[in-house]
Design an enzyme around this catalytic site. Structure first.
Site, PDB file in Angstrom:
ATOM      1  N   GLY A  12     -14.515 -16.279  -2.123  1.00 58.42           N
ATOM      2  CA  GLY A  12     -15.456 -16.116  -1.009  1.00 58.42           C
ATOM      3  C   GLY A  12     -14.908 -15.293   0.147  1.00 58.42           C
ATOM      4  O   GLY A  12     -15.671 -14.884   1.017  1.00 58.42           O
ATOM      5  N   PRO A  16     -12.656  -5.787   3.900  1.00 58.51           N
ATOM      6  CA  PRO A  16     -13.239  -4.468   4.161  1.00 58.51           C
ATOM      7  C   PRO A  16     -12.803  -3.479   3.080  1.00 58.51           C
ATOM      8  O   PRO A  16     -11.683  -3.583   2.556  1.00 58.51           O
ATOM      9  CB  PRO A  16     -12.642  -4.077   5.514  1.00 58.51           C
ATOM     10  CG  PRO A  16     -12.179  -5.353   6.126  1.00 58.51           C
ATOM     11  CD  PRO A  16     -11.792  -6.246   5.001  1.00 58.51           C
ATOM     12  N   GLY A  19      -9.025   0.887   4.678  1.00 56.59           N
ATOM     13  CA  GLY A  19      -8.013   0.436   5.626  1.00 56.59           C
ATOM     14  C   GLY A  19      -6.955   1.489   5.863  1.00 56.59           C
ATOM     15  O   GLY A  19      -6.950   2.546   5.230  1.00 56.59           O
ATOM     16  N   TRP A  23       2.800   2.908   4.705  1.00 57.09           N
ATOM     17  CA  TRP A  23       4.046   3.254   4.019  1.00 57.09           C
ATOM     18  C   TRP A  23       4.564   4.601   4.532  1.00 57.09           C
ATOM     19  O   TRP A  23       3.757   5.503   4.805  1.00 57.09           O
ATOM     20  CB  TRP A  23       3.775   3.355   2.513  1.00 57.09           C
ATOM     21  CG  TRP A  23       4.966   3.686   1.686  1.00 57.09           C
ATOM     22  CD1 TRP A  23       6.207   3.136   1.764  1.00 57.09           C
ATOM     23  CD2 TRP A  23       5.008   4.650   0.616  1.00 57.09           C
ATOM     24  NE1 TRP A  23       7.032   3.696   0.805  1.00 57.09           N
ATOM     25  CE2 TRP A  23       6.320   4.618   0.093  1.00 57.09           C
ATOM     26  CE3 TRP A  23       4.071   5.516   0.054  1.00 57.09           C
ATOM     27  CZ2 TRP A  23       6.710   5.429  -0.976  1.00 57.09           C
ATOM     28  CZ3 TRP A  23       4.455   6.319  -1.010  1.00 57.09           C
ATOM     29  CH2 TRP A  23       5.765   6.280  -1.517  1.00 57.09           C
ATOM     30  N   TYR A  52       8.131  -2.082   3.480  1.00 57.40           N
ATOM     31  CA  TYR A  52       7.933  -0.908   4.346  1.00 57.40           C
ATOM     32  C   TYR A  52       8.777  -0.996   5.626  1.00 57.40           C
ATOM     33  O   TYR A  52       8.861  -0.027   6.385  1.00 57.40           O
ATOM     34  CB  TYR A  52       6.460  -0.746   4.749  1.00 57.40           C
ATOM     35  CG  TYR A  52       5.480  -0.563   3.607  1.00 57.40           C
ATOM     36  CD1 TYR A  52       5.919  -0.335   2.304  1.00 57.40           C
ATOM     37  CD2 TYR A  52       4.118  -0.616   3.822  1.00 57.40           C
ATOM     38  CE1 TYR A  52       5.020  -0.188   1.263  1.00 57.40           C
ATOM     39  CE2 TYR A  52       3.208  -0.459   2.779  1.00 57.40           C
ATOM     40  CZ  TYR A  52       3.668  -0.259   1.504  1.00 57.40           C
ATOM     41  OH  TYR A  52       2.773  -0.111   0.473  1.00 57.40           O
ATOM     42  N   HIS A 114       4.578  -7.528  -4.613  1.00 51.31           N
ATOM     43  CA  HIS A 114       4.640  -6.062  -4.586  1.00 51.31           C
ATOM     44  C   HIS A 114       4.911  -5.438  -5.961  1.00 51.31           C
ATOM     45  O   HIS A 114       4.453  -4.350  -6.270  1.00 51.31           O
ATOM     46  CB  HIS A 114       5.722  -5.619  -3.590  1.00 51.31           C
ATOM     47  CG  HIS A 114       5.477  -4.268  -2.991  1.00 51.31           C
ATOM     48  ND1 HIS A 114       5.828  -3.958  -1.704  1.00 51.31           N
ATOM     49  CD2 HIS A 114       4.914  -3.145  -3.491  1.00 51.31           C
ATOM     50  CE1 HIS A 114       5.495  -2.700  -1.455  1.00 51.31           C
ATOM     51  NE2 HIS A 114       4.941  -2.192  -2.530  1.00 51.31           N
ATOM     52  N   SER A 154       0.439  -6.364  -7.186  1.00 49.68           N
ATOM     53  CA  SER A 154       0.470  -4.913  -7.010  1.00 49.68           C
ATOM     54  C   SER A 154       1.418  -4.313  -8.044  1.00 49.68           C
ATOM     55  O   SER A 154       2.487  -4.872  -8.299  1.00 49.68           O
ATOM     56  CB  SER A 154       0.948  -4.574  -5.592  1.00 49.68           C
ATOM     57  OG  SER A 154       0.929  -3.189  -5.398  1.00 49.68           O
ATOM     58  N   LEU A 205      -5.456   9.873  -2.615  1.00 47.51           N
ATOM     59  CA  LEU A 205      -5.470  11.336  -2.426  1.00 47.51           C
ATOM     60  C   LEU A 205      -4.394  11.990  -3.298  1.00 47.51           C
ATOM     61  O   LEU A 205      -4.112  13.175  -3.166  1.00 47.51           O
ATOM     62  CB  LEU A 205      -5.237  11.687  -0.955  1.00 47.51           C
ATOM     63  CG  LEU A 205      -6.188  11.036   0.049  1.00 47.51           C
ATOM     64  CD1 LEU A 205      -5.835  11.429   1.476  1.00 47.51           C
ATOM     65  CD2 LEU A 205      -7.632  11.406  -0.253  1.00 47.51           C
TER      66      LEU A 205
HETATM   67  N1  LIG Z   1       1.313  -1.257  -3.468  1.00 49.97           N
HETATM   68  C1  LIG Z   1       2.125  -0.232  -3.553  1.00 49.97           C
HETATM   69  O1  LIG Z   1       3.129  -0.247  -4.267  1.00 49.97           O
HETATM   70  C2  LIG Z   1       1.817   1.008  -2.757  1.00 49.97           C
HETATM   71  C3  LIG Z   1       2.451   2.216  -3.073  1.00 49.97           C
HETATM   72  C4  LIG Z   1       2.135   3.355  -2.335  1.00 49.97           C
HETATM   73  C5  LIG Z   1       1.217   3.258  -1.302  1.00 49.97           C
HETATM   74  N2  LIG Z   1       0.632   2.053  -1.001  1.00 49.97           N
HETATM   75  C6  LIG Z   1      -0.307   1.925   0.155  1.00 49.97           C
HETATM   76  O2  LIG Z   1      -1.279   2.943   0.109  1.00 49.97           O
HETATM   77  C7  LIG Z   1      -1.185   3.761   1.284  1.00 49.97           C
HETATM   78  C8  LIG Z   1      -1.507   5.196   0.941  1.00 49.97           C
HETATM   79  O3  LIG Z   1      -0.600   5.651  -0.028  1.00 49.97           O
HETATM   80  P1  LIG Z   1      -0.038   7.128  -0.128  1.00 49.97           P
HETATM   81  O4  LIG Z   1       0.312   7.601   1.211  1.00 49.97           O
HETATM   82  O5  LIG Z   1       1.004   7.123  -1.172  1.00 49.97           O
HETATM   83  O6  LIG Z   1      -1.234   7.940  -0.766  1.00 49.97           O
HETATM   84  P2  LIG Z   1      -2.475   8.806  -0.308  1.00 49.97           P
HETATM   85  O7  LIG Z   1      -3.386   8.029   0.556  1.00 49.97           O
HETATM   86  O8  LIG Z   1      -2.969   9.384  -1.578  1.00 49.97           O
HETATM   87  O9  LIG Z   1      -1.829  10.006   0.507  1.00 49.97           O
HETATM   88  C9  LIG Z   1      -1.618  10.028   1.888  1.00 49.97           C
HETATM   89  C10 LIG Z   1      -1.156  11.434   2.181  1.00 49.97           C
HETATM   90  O10 LIG Z   1      -2.298  12.272   2.183  1.00 49.97           O
HETATM   91  C11 LIG Z   1      -2.297  13.076   3.314  1.00 49.97           C
HETATM   92  N3  LIG Z   1      -3.663  13.046   3.857  1.00 49.97           N
HETATM   93  C12 LIG Z   1      -4.278  12.046   4.470  1.00 49.97           C
HETATM   94  N4  LIG Z   1      -5.535  12.390   4.831  1.00 49.97           N
HETATM   95  C13 LIG Z   1      -5.708  13.637   4.431  1.00 49.97           C
HETATM   96  C14 LIG Z   1      -6.768  14.552   4.514  1.00 49.97           C
HETATM   97  N5  LIG Z   1      -7.929  14.214   5.092  1.00 49.97           N
HETATM   98  N6  LIG Z   1      -6.595  15.762   3.986  1.00 49.97           N
HETATM   99  C15 LIG Z   1      -5.432  16.088   3.424  1.00 49.97           C
HETATM  100  N7  LIG Z   1      -4.367  15.254   3.323  1.00 49.97           N
HETATM  101  C16 LIG Z   1      -4.502  14.050   3.803  1.00 49.97           C
HETATM  102  C17 LIG Z   1      -1.376  12.474   4.335  1.00 49.97           C
HETATM  103  O11 LIG Z   1      -0.732  13.470   4.996  1.00 49.97           O
HETATM  104  P3  LIG Z   1      -0.158  13.256   6.496  1.00 49.97           P
HETATM  105  O12 LIG Z   1       1.176  12.645   6.295  1.00 49.97           O
HETATM  106  O13 LIG Z   1      -0.140  14.611   7.041  1.00 49.97           O
HETATM  107  O14 LIG Z   1      -1.135  12.351   7.180  1.00 49.97           O
HETATM  108  C18 LIG Z   1      -0.422  11.652   3.456  1.00 49.97           C
HETATM  109  O15 LIG Z   1       0.726  12.441   3.155  1.00 49.97           O
HETATM  110  C19 LIG Z   1       0.250   3.542   1.784  1.00 49.97           C
HETATM  111  O16 LIG Z   1       0.415   3.820   3.140  1.00 49.97           O
HETATM  112  C20 LIG Z   1       0.442   2.068   1.473  1.00 49.97           C
HETATM  113  O17 LIG Z   1      -0.152   1.270   2.478  1.00 49.97           O
HETATM  114  C21 LIG Z   1       0.902   0.954  -1.718  1.00 49.97           C
END
Ligand SMILES: NC(=O)c1ccc[n+]([C@@H]2O[C@H](COP(=O)([O-])OP(=O)(O)OC[C@H]3O[C@@H](n4cnc5c(N)ncnc54)[C@H](OP(=O)(O)O)[C@@H]3O)[C@@H](O)[C@H]2O)c1
Length: 251
Positions: A12, A16, A19, A23, A52, A114, A154, A205
């Site tokens: 329940g 959102p 978010g 990282w 992180y 994680h 994760s 992305l």
């Molecule tokens: N559970 C896990 O093991 C795990 C692993 C990895 C990530 N995560 C979570 O997911 C989040 C996102 O992961 P991610 O950073 O690896 O992947 P992502 O969201 O695919 O990539 C973010 C990157 O994309 C760029 N970006 C953001 N907005 C953009 C846009 N509008 N146009 C072009 N480029 C853009 C950013 O550049 P800039 O730096 O210039 O903003 C950043 O380098 C992390 O912060 C973390 O919270 C979780």
């Protein structure tokens, strides 16, 4: 909770659908990004992790915004993750308690483990006798103690999720895995759908920033070459057609 669209977990709890990920951010960047995201852009969810090494900074910003009356605690959904050295069920409940005490929080909204691997306290040696079923038992104890409103995993494979769901007293509420254009994870989506588990995608992305990533201890990780989803011609074509950015098309 804000007016953002939400999804409902099996218990329940509503999460959102979008978010702010935190990282790889430097201390100053994350402090500023979280403040702007919440107070100005009204982001409803912050995703962080013990690994992180920025949780304290993030929660200090949150406490400040709550004290200033800019947000209410229940207006922001907090996801965090226990790192591998805290996944042994002999230690995970105490670790979660200690983590919350340090952060001056009663509970988090979603707590994920994680990785599907328990390591010793120092985080260097795998604890070979500890199975994913054992790790999940520890997560259930945290949930039953009221320290997290929902729990999940994760970076777990379909096989690991299936194993745990056979013995779980509390179902997995959410799976956070890498999921994007070049790895759409159809098998995972099917398995989660069957069990009523929601999925959070990360790297949506294509994680372009990961190639420059350096661990807090200075170690530079060696990532394999991968095509950049943001530069795919078809993505660019769709972006032009729908007057959106490539990032919006990928999301
Ligand atoms: N559970 C896990 O093991 C795990 C692993 C990895 C990530 N995560 C979570 O997911 C989040 C996102 O992961 P991610 O950073 O690896 O992947 P992502 O969201 O695919 O990539 C973010 C990157 O994309 C760029 N970006 C953001 N907005 C953009 C846009 N509008 N146009 C072009 N480029 C853009 C950013 O550049 P800039 O730096 O210039 O903003 C950043 O380098 C992390 O912060 C973390 O919270 C979780």
């Amino acid at each position: 909770m804000s007016a953002f669209p939400t999804i409902k977990f099996q218990n329940g709890v509503k999460m959102p659908i979008i978010g702010l990920g935190t990282w790889q951010s430097t201390d100053d960047d994350v402090r500023r990004a979280v403040e702007v995201a919440i107070a100005e852009a009204h982001y409803p969810l912050i995703d962080t992790a013990e690994g992180y090494q920025n949780e304290e900074i993030i929660y200090n910003v949150l406490h400040k915004l709550i004290e200033e009356g800019k947000i209410k605690r229940d207006g922001i959904f907090i996801t965090t993750k226990l790192w591998t050295n805290n996944l042994n069920p002999d230690r995970s409940l105490c670790a979660a308690r200690e983590c919350l005490r340090k952060l001056k929080l009663e509970k988090v909204d979603l707590l994920l483990c994680h990785m599907p691997a328990a390591y010793d306290v120092t985080g260097t040696e795998p604890e070979r006798g500890v199975t994913v079923e054992d790790v999940w038992r520890g997560m259930e104890a945290i949930y039953e103690a009221g320290l997290a409103r929902a729990i999940g995993v994760s970076n777990w494979s379909v096989e690991q999720i299936e194993r745990v769901m056979k013995t779980a007293k509390v179902p997995i509420h959410n799976v956070q895995n890498e999921l994007h254009l070049h790895w759409p994870q159809h098998e995972l989506a099917e398995a989660c759908k069957k069990h009523g588990i929601s999925i959070t995608s990360y790297g949506s992305l294509g994680s372009p920033g990961r190639v420059d990533f350096t661990l807090p201890n200075g170690q530079k990780l060696d990532w394999a070459e991968a095509p950049c989803a943001l530069n795919e011609p078809k993505v660019k074509e769709l972006a032009e057609k729908y007057k959106k950015s490539p990032a919006q098309v990928l999301l």
